[in-house]
Design an enzyme around this catalytic site. Structure first.
Site, PDB file in Angstrom:
ATOM      1  CG  ASP A  85      12.590  41.755  12.553  1.00 63.41           C
ATOM      2  OD1 ASP A  85      11.603  41.388  11.570  1.00 63.41           O
ATOM      3  OD2 ASP A  85      12.339  41.749  13.468  1.00 63.41           O
ATOM      4  CE  LYS A 103       9.290  42.958  16.169  1.00 61.13           C
ATOM      5  NZ  LYS A 103      10.019  43.327  15.233  1.00 61.13           N
TER       6      LYS A 103
END
Ligand code: ATR
Length: 279
Positions: free
Chosen positions: A107, A71
């Protein structure tokens, strides 16, 4: 749907990736809307991350999700980073537009949508305790601090990491960092508690990130874990008449937002949720 030459590629890259529920969730959604895409899991070793990104660009993938451990590391390989992904320091979704790779992060918005949808909470004025200070805590903090809450207390085993997350929140709301043992002092006034740590996750399901007897009655308690469906913390919260939420919704909504970026269609949330729950 038949696999024809105009079917486009989607996927998720991580390492390991064998247990990811994203392929099942996205393919169920794509099938239900008869969209010409397939979603695969790519196991990419860290030393081959750059090659994998260039390869996906070269073969014309429409986009993909990014998970542990890529990520953060993927950022230098992309052409553009959205403001959210930049602020969070992590990318969970790549969208390829005419060969240009845009890094995004769904997210925070995914968490917010799941929380509001599932608990009916009105965020303005909430007094928030966030336990943990990793990547998930950053996303939750970013989302909540911009949503009009009164203040956020970040509690973490490692105080220094809590301070970093509190400083992220301080741009939008009042914030404070404490150690885990500081929870007792602050939790009594809180109206929303979020566990972002892995404490309580399968197989160590008899653990809780803090003594649940500290929980006030009737507040909202959100745990990002979804295996088990109801952690010890959520069991104890329920026994105190709290409104509870697990992490399944965040997973589904972060995926739904990515799906909408790739396909331009409104994601079928219920289909996605059922597909993950079945797994
Ligand atoms: P993620 O990206 O999923 O948030 P992470 O960055 O590894 O994962 O963060 C894990 C979080 O869980 C951290 O806040 C970690 O605390 P530390 O910063 O002190 O490491 C917390 N955590 C994990 N195991 C823990 C445990 N046994 N007790 C308390 N906190 C724990």
């Amino acid at each position: 749907m038949d696999i024809t030459a105009d079917v486009k590629l989607l996927g998720v890259m991580g390492h390991p990736i064998g247990h990811s529920k994203s392929p099942v969730m996205h393919n169920a959604a794509l099938r239900s809307q008869r969209l010409p895409y397939v979603y695969l899991a790519f196991d990419v070793k860290p030393e081959q991350l750059g090659e994998a990104v260039q390869g996906l660009r070269a073969i014309g993938a429409r986009g993909w999700n990014v998970t542990i451990p890529h990520k953060v590391a993927i950022m230098p390989f992309l052409d553009e980073i959205s403001e959210e992904a930049d602020t969070l320091g992590a990318v969970n979704t790549v969208v390829c537009e005419d060969g240009r790779l845009l890094g995004r992060n769904t997210d925070a918005e995914g968490y917010l949508q799941a929380l509001v949808e599932e608990t009916g909470i009105h965020l303005e004025g909430q007094r928030v305790l966030i336990v943990g200070a990793g990547g998930a805590a950053r996303a939750v903090t970013y989302a909540l601090s911009r949503a009009g809450v009164s203040y956020i207390v970040i509690a973490n085993r490692t105080l220094e990491r809590a301070e970093q997350v509190a400083s992220l929140a301080s741009k939008w709301t009042e914030s404070k960092a404490v150690g885990i043992d500081g929870i007792g002092k602050y939790i009594g006034d809180c109206t929303l508690v979020v566990n972002t740590t892995s404490v309580g996750m399968f197989p160590r399901t008899n653990a809780s990130p803090f003594d649940p007897r500290l929980l006030p009655d009737g507040i909202v308690v959100s745990d990002l874990i979804y295996n088990p469906e109801k952690t010890l913390l959520l069991h104890e919260a329920e026994a105190r008449n709290c409104t509870i939420q697990n992490g399944l919704g965040m997973f589904v909504y972060q995926g739904a937002l990515a799906y909408e970026m790739w396909t331009g269609q409104v994601a079928p949330i219920d289909v996605m949720r059922k597909a993950v729950a079945r797994e």
